[in-house]
Design an enzyme around this catalytic site. Structure first.
Site, PDB file in Angstrom:
ATOM      1  N   ARG A  50       2.392  -3.383 -11.291  1.00 43.47           N
ATOM      2  CA  ARG A  50       1.900  -3.911 -10.026  1.00 43.47           C
ATOM      3  C   ARG A  50       2.905  -3.517  -8.943  1.00 43.47           C
ATOM      4  O   ARG A  50       4.103  -3.394  -9.204  1.00 43.47           O
ATOM      5  CB  ARG A  50       1.809  -5.432 -10.121  1.00 43.47           C
ATOM      6  CG  ARG A  50       1.271  -6.096  -8.896  1.00 43.47           C
ATOM      7  CD  ARG A  50       1.189  -7.601  -9.120  1.00 43.47           C
ATOM      8  NE  ARG A  50       0.903  -8.276  -7.872  1.00 43.47           N
ATOM      9  CZ  ARG A  50       1.289  -9.513  -7.600  1.00 43.47           C
ATOM     10  NH1 ARG A  50       1.960 -10.207  -8.503  1.00 43.47           N
ATOM     11  NH2 ARG A  50       0.998 -10.057  -6.447  1.00 43.47           N
ATOM     12  N   HIS A  51       2.424  -3.299  -7.737  1.00 45.79           N
ATOM     13  CA  HIS A  51       3.306  -2.926  -6.628  1.00 45.79           C
ATOM     14  C   HIS A  51       4.408  -3.964  -6.429  1.00 45.79           C
ATOM     15  O   HIS A  51       4.294  -5.109  -6.862  1.00 45.79           O
ATOM     16  CB  HIS A  51       2.504  -2.751  -5.332  1.00 45.79           C
ATOM     17  CG  HIS A  51       1.793  -4.000  -4.906  1.00 45.79           C
ATOM     18  ND1 HIS A  51       2.433  -5.073  -4.314  1.00 45.79           N
ATOM     19  CD2 HIS A  51       0.494  -4.356  -5.013  1.00 45.79           C
ATOM     20  CE1 HIS A  51       1.555  -6.030  -4.064  1.00 45.79           C
ATOM     21  NE2 HIS A  51       0.373  -5.615  -4.486  1.00 45.79           N
ATOM     22  N   THR A  80       5.454  -7.842  -1.225  1.00 45.43           N
ATOM     23  CA  THR A  80       5.032  -7.586   0.152  1.00 45.43           C
ATOM     24  C   THR A  80       5.175  -8.866   0.968  1.00 45.43           C
ATOM     25  O   THR A  80       5.384  -9.950   0.410  1.00 45.43           O
ATOM     26  CB  THR A  80       3.562  -7.146   0.205  1.00 45.43           C
ATOM     27  OG1 THR A  80       2.748  -8.228  -0.262  1.00 45.43           O
ATOM     28  CG2 THR A  80       3.312  -5.903  -0.640  1.00 45.43           C
ATOM     29  N   GLY A 114      -5.593  -8.094   0.137  1.00 47.45           N
ATOM     30  CA  GLY A 114      -6.831  -7.375  -0.164  1.00 47.45           C
ATOM     31  C   GLY A 114      -6.784  -5.937   0.294  1.00 47.45           C
ATOM     32  O   GLY A 114      -5.915  -5.166  -0.096  1.00 47.45           O
ATOM     33  N   ARG A 173       1.269  -0.251  -0.141  1.00 49.76           N
ATOM     34  CA  ARG A 173       2.202  -0.987  -0.995  1.00 49.76           C
ATOM     35  C   ARG A 173       2.312  -0.372  -2.389  1.00 49.76           C
ATOM     36  O   ARG A 173       3.382  -0.338  -2.988  1.00 49.76           O
ATOM     37  CB  ARG A 173       1.823  -2.463  -1.058  1.00 49.76           C
ATOM     38  CG  ARG A 173       0.400  -2.753  -1.531  1.00 49.76           C
ATOM     39  CD  ARG A 173       0.025  -4.190  -1.174  1.00 49.76           C
ATOM     40  NE  ARG A 173      -1.290  -4.611  -1.597  1.00 49.76           N
ATOM     41  CZ  ARG A 173      -2.380  -4.555  -0.823  1.00 49.76           C
ATOM     42  NH1 ARG A 173      -2.319  -4.041   0.394  1.00 49.76           N
ATOM     43  NH2 ARG A 173      -3.532  -5.004  -1.276  1.00 49.76           N
ATOM     44  N   GLU A 177      -7.088  -2.559  -4.143  1.00 56.13           N
ATOM     45  CA  GLU A 177      -7.318  -3.986  -4.402  1.00 56.13           C
ATOM     46  C   GLU A 177      -8.734  -4.358  -3.948  1.00 56.13           C
ATOM     47  O   GLU A 177      -9.358  -3.647  -3.144  1.00 56.13           O
ATOM     48  CB  GLU A 177      -6.266  -4.823  -3.661  1.00 56.13           C
ATOM     49  CG  GLU A 177      -6.375  -6.329  -3.855  1.00 56.13           C
ATOM     50  CD  GLU A 177      -6.232  -6.788  -5.303  1.00 56.13           C
ATOM     51  OE1 GLU A 177      -7.250  -6.735  -6.040  1.00 56.13           O
ATOM     52  OE2 GLU A 177      -5.138  -7.213  -5.695  1.00 56.13           O
TER      53      GLU A 177
END
Length: 175
Positions: A9-10, A13, A23, A61, A85
């Protein structure tokens, strides 16, 4: 068809920090998110994970995270349309809803449509010629779709930011 992948996962943020739903909004990593990506790369290197390619969501991201990982791993980054996303419509920018698995959202993407989009993107990923599992950098919402696609169960709703997880298709022999 891919039988194994490494999912990451990024990194963190501002939306993660603030508890709001990003989103489809194109948000950047925080400095901590960049540090998390560097730590993830170091963990993959320490675990002797050789990654032939980094497939990434085209959202900022994810691409930022993928670029940091790819540089450390000496692997190319390939943006993959469809790994973005879920589009949360009217809920984007607001508090993260308790019912993330709801089917419909106002002016957003249904859970079914999101799952179909991500699944189609996963179906289209080429298998690396050397057979090593690729790294996929994407989003929290991508995780359960990826798990279903591989036929694996996970106790995690999603993994923490920038924490690589290796998944193997149920019943597949890898390496």
């Amino acid at each position: 068809m891919l039988n194994a992948v490494i999912f990451c996962r990024h990194g963190e943020t501002e939306s993660n920090l603030g508890g709001w739903l990003a989103g489809s909004r194109d948000v950047s990593l925080t400095e901590r998110g960049r540090a998390q990506a560097r730590e993830a790369a170091a963990a993959l290197i320490a675990g002797r994970r050789q990654v032939p390619v980094v497939y990434s969501s085209p959202q900022r991201r994810a691409l930022e995270t993928a670029a940091i990982l790819a540089e450390a791993l000496a692997a190319p980054v390939v943006p993959v349309a469809g790994l973005e996303e879920r589009r949360w419509g009217d809920l984007e920018g607001g508090a993260i809803p308790a019912d993330l698995l709801r089917e419909e959202v106002p002016n957003g993407e249904s859970l079914t449509a999101f799952g179909a989009r991500v699944t189609a993107a996963l179906d289209g990923l080429p298998v690396p010629a050397d057979g090593r599992p690729p790294l996929i950098v994407a989003h929290a919402g991508t995780w359960p779709v990826l798990c279903r696609w591989l036929g694996v169960e996970s106790a995690l709703l999603w993994p923490p930011n920038a924490s690589p997880v290796t998944l193997t298709r149920q019943g597949a022999r890898v390496g």
